[in-house]
Structure formats: C-alpha cells, structure tokens
Design a protein around this motif. Sequence first.
Motif, PDB file in Angstrom:
ATOM      1  N   ARG A   8     -10.151 -30.980 -30.776  1.00 19.25           N
ATOM      2  CA  ARG A   8     -10.001 -29.574 -30.367  1.00 19.25           C
ATOM      3  C   ARG A   8     -11.227 -28.753 -30.740  1.00 19.25           C
ATOM      4  NH1 ARG A   8      -3.806 -29.092 -32.513  1.00 19.25           N
ATOM      5  NH2 ARG A   8      -2.757 -29.612 -30.537  1.00 19.25           N
ATOM      6  N   TYR A  11     -14.248 -29.808 -28.541  1.00 20.30           N
ATOM      7  CA  TYR A  11     -14.076 -29.348 -27.169  1.00 20.30           C
ATOM      8  C   TYR A  11     -14.337 -27.845 -27.062  1.00 20.30           C
ATOM      9  CZ  TYR A  11     -12.257 -29.008 -22.450  1.00 20.30           C
ATOM     10  OH  TYR A  11     -12.128 -28.786 -21.100  1.00 20.30           O
ATOM     11  N   LEU A  27     -12.726 -37.994 -25.881  1.00 17.07           N
ATOM     12  CA  LEU A  27     -11.415 -38.501 -25.473  1.00 17.07           C
ATOM     13  C   LEU A  27     -10.866 -39.513 -26.464  1.00 17.07           C
ATOM     14  CD1 LEU A  27     -11.532 -38.788 -21.606  1.00 17.07           C
ATOM     15  CD2 LEU A  27      -9.950 -37.449 -22.987  1.00 17.07           C
ATOM     16  N   PHE A  30      -9.099 -37.421 -28.942  1.00 25.87           N
ATOM     17  CA  PHE A  30      -7.845 -36.933 -28.376  1.00 25.87           C
ATOM     18  C   PHE A  30      -6.825 -38.071 -28.287  1.00 25.87           C
ATOM     19  CE2 PHE A  30     -10.000 -33.119 -26.483  1.00 25.87           C
ATOM     20  CZ  PHE A  30      -9.102 -32.169 -26.950  1.00 25.87           C
ATOM     21  N   TYR A  31      -7.272 -39.252 -27.893  1.00 26.40           N
ATOM     22  CA  TYR A  31      -6.367 -40.384 -27.740  1.00 26.40           C
ATOM     23  C   TYR A  31      -5.744 -40.789 -29.076  1.00 26.40           C
ATOM     24  CZ  TYR A  31      -4.389 -44.604 -25.728  1.00 26.40           C
ATOM     25  OH  TYR A  31      -3.509 -45.568 -25.292  1.00 26.40           O
ATOM     26  N   ARG A  34      -3.015 -38.394 -29.716  1.00 24.29           N
ATOM     27  CA  ARG A  34      -2.229 -38.122 -28.502  1.00 24.29           C
ATOM     28  C   ARG A  34      -0.768 -37.814 -28.762  1.00 24.29           C
ATOM     29  NH1 ARG A  34      -3.262 -43.384 -29.021  1.00 24.29           N
ATOM     30  NH2 ARG A  34      -1.563 -44.891 -28.861  1.00 24.29           N
ATOM     31  N   LEU A  37      -0.017 -34.107 -29.075  1.00 25.29           N
ATOM     32  CA  LEU A  37      -0.215 -33.189 -27.946  1.00 25.29           C
ATOM     33  C   LEU A  37       1.154 -32.711 -27.467  1.00 25.29           C
ATOM     34  CD1 LEU A  37      -2.932 -35.077 -25.860  1.00 25.29           C
ATOM     35  CD2 LEU A  37      -3.231 -32.929 -27.096  1.00 25.29           C
ATOM     36  N   GLU A  42      -2.537 -27.802 -22.828  1.00 26.05           N
ATOM     37  CA  GLU A  42      -3.522 -28.651 -23.493  1.00 26.05           C
ATOM     38  C   GLU A  42      -3.544 -30.042 -22.859  1.00 26.05           C
ATOM     39  OE1 GLU A  42      -5.220 -29.424 -27.904  1.00 26.05           O
ATOM     40  OE2 GLU A  42      -3.038 -29.536 -27.729  1.00 26.05           O
ATOM     41  N   LYS A  43      -2.395 -30.532 -22.452  1.00 26.19           N
ATOM     42  CA  LYS A  43      -2.353 -31.821 -21.760  1.00 26.19           C
ATOM     43  C   LYS A  43      -3.140 -31.743 -20.456  1.00 26.19           C
ATOM     44  CE  LYS A  43       2.066 -33.299 -23.674  1.00 26.19           C
ATOM     45  NZ  LYS A  43       3.438 -33.734 -23.352  1.00 26.19           N
ATOM     46  N   VAL A  46      -6.843 -31.914 -21.343  1.00 28.10           N
ATOM     47  CA  VAL A  46      -7.256 -33.286 -21.656  1.00 28.10           C
ATOM     48  C   VAL A  46      -7.255 -34.137 -20.385  1.00 28.10           C
ATOM     49  CG1 VAL A  46      -6.758 -35.346 -23.032  1.00 28.10           C
ATOM     50  CG2 VAL A  46      -6.496 -33.080 -24.048  1.00 28.10           C
ATOM     51  N   CYS A  50     -10.179 -36.353 -18.884  1.00 29.26           N
ATOM     52  CA  CYS A  50     -10.009 -37.740 -18.431  1.00 29.26           C
ATOM     53  C   CYS A  50     -10.643 -37.933 -17.058  1.00 29.26           C
ATOM     54  CB  CYS A  50      -8.523 -38.108 -18.367  1.00 29.26           C
ATOM     55  SG  CYS A  50      -7.741 -38.357 -19.958  1.00 29.26           S
TER      56      CYS A  50
END
Length: 103
Positions: A8, A11, A27, A30-31, A34, A37, A42-43, A46, A50
């Motif tokens: 976060r 980004y 990513l 983020f993964y 995940r 989330l 926010e999804k 992301v 992706c």
Amino acid sequence: KQHLALARKLYATLSRDAVRTNSFALLHQFYLGRELLQKQDEKYQVAGLCHVAGDVAVRAGSFSIAMHFLNWGMELLLGGGGGGEQVVSNSDRHWRDQYDLSL
C-alpha cells in the motif's frame, strides 16, 4: 500484514511509471497479503495493477506469468481475495465499476 502495508505504501508513493516498472515486485507484496484485502475498491486497484503486470509479462514473452496475474486480477474483480478460490459473482458491479478491466 507487513506485506500488505508495504504494498500500500509503495503504491501510494511511486510514480505511475515506477509502478509499471516495479509491478511484479509490488504485486508480490500484495499477493503475500492477499487474505487481508477486504475493500472492493482496493481489490479493483490491485486488479488494475494485475492488468499492468500481465501486459508487461506478455510483452516480455512470459505468458505463464501473464496468465497468473490476469487470473488473479479476474478473481479480485469478482470479489474474491485472490487466494485461488473459485469465485462466482452474484452481482454485475465489476461491469459497472470497472468495465475496461472486466473486458
């Protein structure tokens, strides 16, 4: 928890070009976070990342990596957390809110 916080922060602070250049690493963070989330907005964010990473991977000829990112993006668009679960959307919100990504 630290992975999502790091993702976060990065980004939010990176320029658009830097986000594209570092999309794989971003990513990855983020993964790793995940499961935390929760907010659909926010999804969607992301999922957009992706899409960017998938495009970068295709241009580099890394098609399996591109598929990984694009599949995860679809999971996120449909409301899943991206943990690999099959998600069936009960609404068409993603079509309304994120039409370009949904295509």
